[in-house]
Design an enzyme around this catalytic site. Structure first.
Site, PDB file in Angstrom:
ATOM      1  N   HIS A 374       0.765  -1.240  -0.021  1.00  0.00           N
ATOM      2  CA  HIS A 374       0.066  -0.103   0.054  1.00  0.00           C
ATOM      3  C   HIS A 374       0.872   1.199  -0.015  1.00  0.00           C
ATOM      4  CE1 HIS A 374      -4.238  -1.814   0.891  1.00  0.00           C
ATOM      5  NE2 HIS A 374      -3.332  -2.509   1.405  1.00  0.00           N
ATOM      6  N   LYS A 565      -8.311  14.066   4.848  1.00  0.00           N
ATOM      7  CA  LYS A 565      -7.525  13.082   4.909  1.00  0.00           C
ATOM      8  C   LYS A 565      -6.490  13.099   5.895  1.00  0.00           C
ATOM      9  CE  LYS A 565      -6.190  14.260   0.577  1.00  0.00           C
ATOM     10  NZ  LYS A 565      -6.134  13.078  -0.074  1.00  0.00           N
ATOM     11  N   ARG A 566      -6.039  12.139   6.447  1.00  0.00           N
ATOM     12  CA  ARG A 566      -4.832  12.186   7.410  1.00  0.00           C
ATOM     13  C   ARG A 566      -3.999  13.387   7.119  1.00  0.00           C
ATOM     14  NH1 ARG A 566      -4.551   8.240  11.662  1.00  0.00           N
ATOM     15  NH2 ARG A 566      -2.684   9.253  12.153  1.00  0.00           N
ATOM     16  N   LYS A 571       0.862  14.720   1.569  1.00  0.00           N
ATOM     17  CA  LYS A 571      -0.045  15.068   1.180  1.00  0.00           C
ATOM     18  C   LYS A 571      -0.526  16.515   1.062  1.00  0.00           C
ATOM     19  CE  LYS A 571      -2.226  10.960   3.777  1.00  0.00           C
ATOM     20  NZ  LYS A 571      -3.048   9.883   2.499  1.00  0.00           N
ATOM     21  N   THR A 673      -8.173   6.986  -1.863  1.00  0.00           N
ATOM     22  CA  THR A 673      -9.599   6.413  -2.026  1.00  0.00           C
ATOM     23  C   THR A 673     -10.824   7.586  -1.838  1.00  0.00           C
ATOM     24  OG1 THR A 673      -9.595   5.287   0.290  1.00  0.00           O
ATOM     25  CG2 THR A 673      -9.430   4.146  -1.789  1.00  0.00           C
ATOM     26  N   LYS A 677     -14.190   8.939  -3.440  1.00  0.00           N
ATOM     27  CA  LYS A 677     -15.571   9.386  -2.936  1.00  0.00           C
ATOM     28  C   LYS A 677     -16.058  10.578  -3.382  1.00  0.00           C
ATOM     29  CE  LYS A 677     -13.900   6.151   0.520  1.00  0.00           C
ATOM     30  NZ  LYS A 677     -13.192   6.110   1.770  1.00  0.00           N
TER      31      LYS A 677
HETATM   32  O1  73E Z   1      -2.805   5.781  -0.784  1.00  0.00           O
HETATM   33  C1  73E Z   1      -3.173   5.340   0.371  1.00  0.00           C
HETATM   34  C2  73E Z   1      -4.031   4.044  -0.305  1.00  0.00           C
HETATM   35  O2  73E Z   1      -5.303   4.543  -0.800  1.00  0.00           O
HETATM   36  C3  73E Z   1      -2.167   4.636   1.347  1.00  0.00           C
HETATM   37  O3  73E Z   1      -1.289   5.708   1.759  1.00  0.00           O
HETATM   38  C4  73E Z   1      -2.668   3.648   2.303  1.00  0.00           C
HETATM   39  O4  73E Z   1      -3.571   2.763   1.699  1.00  0.00           O
HETATM   40  C5  73E Z   1      -4.851   3.021   0.854  1.00  0.00           C
HETATM   41  C6  73E Z   1      -5.343   2.067   0.470  1.00  0.00           C
HETATM   42  O5  73E Z   1      -4.859   1.302  -0.412  1.00  0.00           O
HETATM   43  C7  73E Z   1      -1.838   3.341   3.321  1.00  0.00           C
HETATM   44  N1  73E Z   1      -1.903   3.299   4.622  1.00  0.00           N
HETATM   45  C8  73E Z   1      -0.755   2.569   5.142  1.00  0.00           C
HETATM   46  N2  73E Z   1      -0.090   2.220   4.063  1.00  0.00           N
HETATM   47  N3  73E Z   1      -0.571   2.887   2.917  1.00  0.00           N
HETATM   48  C9  73E Z   1      -0.303   2.292   6.491  1.00  0.00           C
HETATM   49  C10 73E Z   1       1.174   2.074   6.904  1.00  0.00           C
HETATM   50  C11 73E Z   1       1.369   1.943   8.127  1.00  0.00           C
HETATM   51  C12 73E Z   1       0.360   1.930   9.043  1.00  0.00           C
HETATM   52  C13 73E Z   1      -0.921   2.206   8.770  1.00  0.00           C
HETATM   53  C14 73E Z   1      -1.372   2.418   7.560  1.00  0.00           C
END
Ligand code: 73E
Length: 839
Positions: A374, A565-566, A571, A673, A677
Site C-alpha cells: 500500500h 484526509k490524514r 499529502k 480513495t 468518494k
Molecule cells: O494511498 C493510500 C491508499 O489509498 C495509502 O497511503 C494507504 O492505503 C490506502 C489503501 O490502499 C496506506 N496506509 C498505510 N500504508 N498505505 C499504512 C501504513 C502503516 C500503518 C498504517 C497505514
C-alpha cells in the site's frame, strides 16, 4: 457422542414474529420488546442511547437468519474462502449500512417515526468503531462489503482494539488527543465466541528433540501465553442473502496459565500478568503510513495472525478437510506487511505443531498467501531489529533463517555472482544494525503481489520491489482500489441517489458502470438544475453544522473547497494553506479585487507524535482566525477546520464538496480513495498525477479534471539534479510573500518562531517539493475559480464526473481479485424454510 437433542430441533418462528417481521407493526413491536428485554427500560426513562440500542438489536435480529444460513451453507459445502488479514478495519457506523443492505431503510424509518422518535438522531447516536487510521483500514471495510455483495465466502480477521483511533479536539488551534472509548456503552453488533478461543505463545526459547520417528523437531518453550477470544460481526451483502463475518480478536490471560506457580503465590504479580496480556489488544497504533518499530506492535501482529491461522485450521478440522488442502480451502490476502509474519507462523504450525515436512509446508504456504503493498514511503516499510524480533519470536526467527537460506540459493541460481542483489533481497538487512525485512518475507511467501493503482504498481516494479519483480515477474499485478457505493452514495447521499434513480433506475448500485447513462443528462438543463439544487441543499446543511459547531458563518453559495484526509507532509495540506494565503495577500494588496468566493474546509487527524503535521493543523487554524475576521475579506474567503474527522463525519462531507483536493507529491500517494468518494458525489478534482488520480482523470476526461504539478518522473529527475527550494522562493514574489507572511508572525500574534520548524523544512529541504509545484498549483486554482463562475458548465462537468466513476466501485476491485488472484466463485445463499421472514 450422544446426539444433542437441541441440535435436532429446528426453531419454528411465526411469520409475524417480533424478531423477523418486516411490517411496520412488527418492527415497532420488535423495538419496544428490545427496549424492555435488552435495555430493561420503559420508554419514560429510556435515553437516546437506550433507543439506539433497542433499534440496533431490532435490526440485528433481522439479519441473524442470513448470518446463520450463510455459515451453514459454507460449512456444508466446505466452500473455498477468502481470509482478509488486516491490522485495521475502519468500518464506520453499522446501523444505517445494515438498513441499506437489508433493504429495510424506509420501513424502519417509518416505524421509528411512528413511535414518535427522531430516526436520524438515533442513527447519529452510534459510536463508530474507529479501528483504523485512514485509507488502508477503510479499504478493508469496503472490500468486506463488496465480497458479501458479490456472494464471495470471506472472513475478515483483525484485532478488536479496546481503544480505536483517538478522538481529536482542537484547542487554541492545536490538536489534542482524547482516548476513544468506543465500547463504553457496549457494542450491539458483535458476538463473543469464547468457545473458539485460541492460545498464542510469546517469548522464551526453543529446544530441539528427536521424535518417535527419529525425526529432528523443534519445540518452543514460551515465556508467556496469551488467549485470543474472537468477536464476530455480521457483514451483510447488498440485497443478497449473504452475511459474511468479520472476526476480531481480543487478548486475555489464559486461566490455564498457572500464575501462582509461576509467580510463587504473588497474587498482584499474577494480576499484572493478566494486564500485560490484555495490553495486546488495548490500543490501535495511531500512525498512518509510518512504522514505529515497537515490540508491542509486533506482538499485536503475531497475536492476531496466529489466532486467525489457528482458527482456519479449526474450521478445516470441523469440515473434515485434510490439512494438506489448506491452500485449496483458504486464500489469505495480506493487507500490507502488517500481517506478513503469517508466512512464518503458518510454516511453524504446519511443521512444528502438525509434523509436516518442510517442503510440503512451504508448497502449501506459498500457494495460500497473496500480498498487497500500500505504500512506497520508506518510513512505512516495516523492519524489525533482529534482537527484538528474536526475543519475542525465537522460533519464527529460526524459520525465517531457513526460508532465507533456501530463498537466497534460488536467487544465486537465477542471478549467479550478484552479491549486491543477494544483500538487497535477503530477508535480513545486514548493512548496519540487523533487521528483519517484512516486505521481503511477504514477497517470498506469496504467490501474488499487487499494488493499489496502476502508477503505484509500476513504481513498485521499477523501484521498491524491483529485485523481486526481476525474480518473480509472474507474481506481480495491479488491483486499483475501489469504494463501496452503498455507504458512500446510497447511505450518505440519498438526495443525489433519488435524482439518479428517477432517470436510470437503481441497478447502478450493484453495477456502477451503469452510471454512464447519466452522461446524456449532462446536456439536460432541467437535470442540471436539479443536480445543482441538491448540491446546494447539502452544502447548506453542512453550513448549518459548521455554524453550530465552529460558530463560523459560511456561505453555501461559495465554492466548497475540501481537503479531508490524514495530515501528512506528502499529502501537502500546507500547499493548500499557501494558496489561501496567496488569495488573502491579493485581497490585502487590492481590496476590490474580484475573487470567486471560497470556503476552505479541512478535516483530518495527525499522528500524535508527528510534530510537523500537528503544526500544520495549527497553521491552518491560525490562518482561519485571521482570514475569517478580516473585514477586507468581507466573506469572500472562509477557512474552517472540521474537528474529529471520522467515517461518520466523512459521510456528511463528501456530498457537500465542489472541489476535491488531491494534491500529494507525485509518486507518494499509492492510490487514495477519498479522491474516488468526492468525485462519485459530484465534486471536481484538483490534483497531481499521483495514485488513482491518474486513472480518475483518464475515466472522467482531462477536460473535467484540474491537473497541476510535476509528474513522478519529473520529481525523481529534479531530486537527482539537486533540488533547491530557495530557487523558487527567490524567484516567485507571490510565493515569497506568502511564506514571509507566516514567518513574520502575522498569523501567530506576532510570534515569529511558532511556525519556524515548518518553514525551515520547506525552505531548506522541501522533501515533498511544495515550492516546485506552487506556481502550477496557483495557476490551476485560478482556472478552478474561473470555471466555477460558469455555473452551467461546472454542473455539466460535475455530472460527467459522477457518470464516469463506474470503474472505482470496490465491486470491480473485488471481481478482479477473485479472477486474477483468488480463483474463487460466488456461493448463493438460499434462506432455509423453517424460519420465515416475510410478511
Ligand atoms: O494511498 C493510500 C491508499 O489509498 C495509502 O497511503 C494507504 O492505503 C490506502 C489503501 O490502499 C496506506 N496506509 C498505510 N500504508 N498505505 C499504512 C501504513 C502503516 C500503518 C498504517 C497505514
Amino acid at each position: 457422542t450422544v446426539p444433542n437433542p437441541v441440535l435436532e430441533c429446528k426453531p419454528i418462528i411465526q411469520v409475524e414474529d417480533d424478531r423477523t417481521g418486516l411490517s411496520i407493526e412488527a418492527l415497532k413491536r420488535g423495538f419496544l420488546d428490545n427496549l424492555f428485554y435488552v435495555q430493561g427500560k420503559f420508554s419514560g426513562i429510556a435515553t437516546k442511547n437506550d433507543c439506539y440500542m433497542a433499534l440496533a438489536y431490532t435490526v440485528r435480529d433481522r439479519l441473524f437468519k442470513r448470518w446463520v444460513d450463510t455459515a451453514e451453507t459454507y460449512t456444508k459445502n466446505g466452500s473455498r474462502t477468502v481470509c482478509y488479514l488486516s491490522a485495521e478495519f475502519l468500518m464506520g457506523p453499522h446501523l444505517g449500512n445494515n438498513l441499506i443492505n437489508l433493504g429495510i431503510y424506509d420501513q424502519v424509518k417509518q416505524a421509528i417515526e411512528e413511535l414518535g422518535l427522531d430516526f436520524y438522531e438515533l442513527l447519529e447516536q452510534e459510536e463508530e468503531p474507529g479501528l483504523g487510521n485512514g485509507g488502508l483500514g477503510r479499504l478493508a471495510a469496503c472490500y468486506l462489503d463488496s465480497m458479501a455483495s458479490l456472494e464471495i465466502p470471506s472472513l475478515g480477521y483483525g484485532i478488536r482494539y479496546e481503544f480505536g483511533i483517538f478522538e481529536q479536539k482542537i484547542q487554541d488551534g492545536w490538536q489534542v488527543e482524547i482516548t476513544d472509548k468506543w465500547l463504553r456503552f457496549g457494542n450491539p453488533w458483535d458476538v463473543a465466541r469464547p468457545e473458539w478461543s485460541v492460545e498464542v505463545k510469546l517469548g522464551g526459547h526453543t529446544e530441539s528433540y528427536v521424535d518417535e520417528n527419529d525425526r529432528y523437531r523443534v519445540r518452543w518453550i514460551p515465556f508467556q501465553v496469551v488467549k485470543g477470544i474472537p468477536y464476530d460481526t455480521p457483514i451483510l451483502g447488498y440485497k443478497v442473502n449473504t452475511a459474511n463475518t468479520l472476526r476480531l480478536w481480543a487478548a486475555e490471560a489464559p486461566e490455564s496459565f498457572d500464575f501462582e506457580a509461576f509467580n510463587s503465590g504473588d497474587y498482584v504479580k499474577a494480576v499484572q500478568a493478566k494486564m500485560t496480556s490484555e495490553n495486546l489488544s488495548k490500543v490501535l497504533y495511531p500512525n498512518d503510513n509510518v512504522s514505529q518499530g515497537k515490540k508491542l506492535r509486533l506482538a499485536q501482529q503475531i497475536f492476531f495472525v496466529s489466532c486467525s491461522l489457528q482458527d482456519m485450521i479449526r474450521i478445516m478440522k470441523g469440515q473434515k478437510i485434510p490439512l494438506e488442502k489448506f491452500h485449496e480451502k483458504f486464500v489469505i490476502q495480506l493487507n500490507d506487511t502488517h500481517p506478513s509474519i503469517a508466512v512464518a507462523e503458518l510454516m511453524r504450525l504446519l511443521v512444528d505443531e502438525y509434523g509436516m515436512e518442510w517442503e510440503q509446508a512451504w508448497e502449501i504456504t506459498t500457494k495460500a498467501f497473496a500480498y498487497t503493498n500500500h505504500t512506497l514511503l520508506p518510513e512505512a516499510l516495516e523492519k524489525w531489529p533482529l534482537g527484538l524480533f528474536g526475543e519475542l519470536l525465537p522460533r519464527h526467527l529460526q524459520i525465517i533463517y531457513e526460508i532465507n537460506g533456501r530463498f537466497l540459493d534460488d536467487v544465486r541460481i537465477k542471478f549467479p555472482d550478484d552479491f549486491d542483489r543477494l544483500k538487497r533481497m535477503s530477508l535480513i538487512d545486514e548493512s548496519g544494525e540487523r533487521y528483519i525485512r517484512m516486505a521481503n518475507l511477504a514477497c517470498v511467501g506469496s504467490f501474488a503481489i499487487n499494488g493499489v493503482a496502476q502508477l503505484h504498481t509500476e513504481l513498485l516494479q521499477k523501484d521498491v520491489l524491483h529485485d523481486f519483480y526481476e525474480m518473480y515477474p509472474e507474481k506481480f499485478n495491479n488491483k486499483t482500489n475501489g469504494i463501496t457505493p452503498r455507504r458512500f452514495m446510497v447511505l450518505s447521499n440519498p438526495r443525489l441517489c433519488e435524482l439518479i434513480d428517477s432517470k436510470i433506475g437503481n441497478t447502478w448500485i450493484k453495477n456502477l458502470h451503469e452510471l454512464r447513462q447519466l452522461e446524456a443528462f449532462a446536456e439536460d438543463v432541467e437535470f442540471r438544475h436539479k443536480f445543482r439544487q441538491i448540491k446546494q441543499a447539502i452544502k447548506q446543511d453542512l453550513a448549518e453544522y459548521i455554524k453550530a459547531k465552529n460558530g463560523i458563518d459560511v456561505d453555501a453559495n461559495s465554492l466548497f473547497d475540501i481537503q479531508a484526509k490524514r495530515f501528512h507532509e506528502y499529502k501537502r495540506q500546507h500547499l493548500n494553506a499557501l494558496h489561501i494565503i496567496t488569495l488573502y495577500n491579493r485581497i490585502k494588496a487590492n481590496p476590490n479585487i474580484d475573487i470567486t468566493p471560497r470556503t476552505f474546509l479541512f478535516g483530518g487527524k495527525a499522528a500524535p507524535g508527528y510534530y510537523i503535521a500537528k503544526l500544520t493543523i495549527k497553521l491552518i487554524n491560525s490562518i482561519g482566525e485571521v482570514v475569517n475576521r478580516d473585514p477586507d475579506v468581507r466573506g469572500r474567503l472562509k477557512v474552517v477546520f472540521l474537528e474529529d474527522y471520522s467515517v461518520k463525519f466523512a459521510q456528511r462531507v463528501y456530498p457537500a464538496a465542489d472541489l476535491s483536493e488531491q494534491i500529494s507529491t507525485a509518486g507518494k500517494e499509492a492510490s487514495g480513495t477519498g479522491n474516488m468518494k468526492f468525485a462519485l458525489n459530484g465534486a471536481l478534482t484538483i490534483g497531481t498525477l499521483d495514485g488513482a488520480n491518474v486513472e480518475i482523470r483518464e475515466e472522467v476526461g482531462e477536460e473535467n479534471f484540474f491537473l497541476f504539478g510535476l509528474t513522478a518522473e519529473e520529481v525523481y529527475a529534479k531530486k537527482a539534479q539537486g533540488y533547491d527550494p530557495m530557487y523558487y522562493y527567490n524567484r516567485d514574489p507571490e510565493l515569497k510573500l506568502a511564506i514571509d507572511r507566516i514567518s513574520s508572525g502575522f498569523f501567530s500574534h506576532g510570534d515569529a518562531n511558532l511556525f519556524k520548524p515548518l518553514l525551515d523544512t520547506l525552505l531548506h529541504r522541501d522533501e515533498y517539493m511544495l515550492l516546485a509545484d506552487y506556481r502550477s498549483y496557483i495557476e490551476c486554482q485560478e482556472q478552478v475559480s474561473q470555471a466555477y463562475r460558469d455555473v452551467e458548465n461546472w454542473t455539466r462537468m460535475a455530472i460527467l464526473n459522477v457518470a464516469r466513476m463506474g470503474k472505482f466501485s470496490s465491486d470491480r476491485s473485488i471481481s478482479d481479485y477473485c479472477e486474477d488472484i483468488w480463483q474463487i466463485q460466488p456461493v448463493k445463499i438460499e434462506l432455509s424454510e423453517y424460519l420465515q421472514t416475510d410478511v
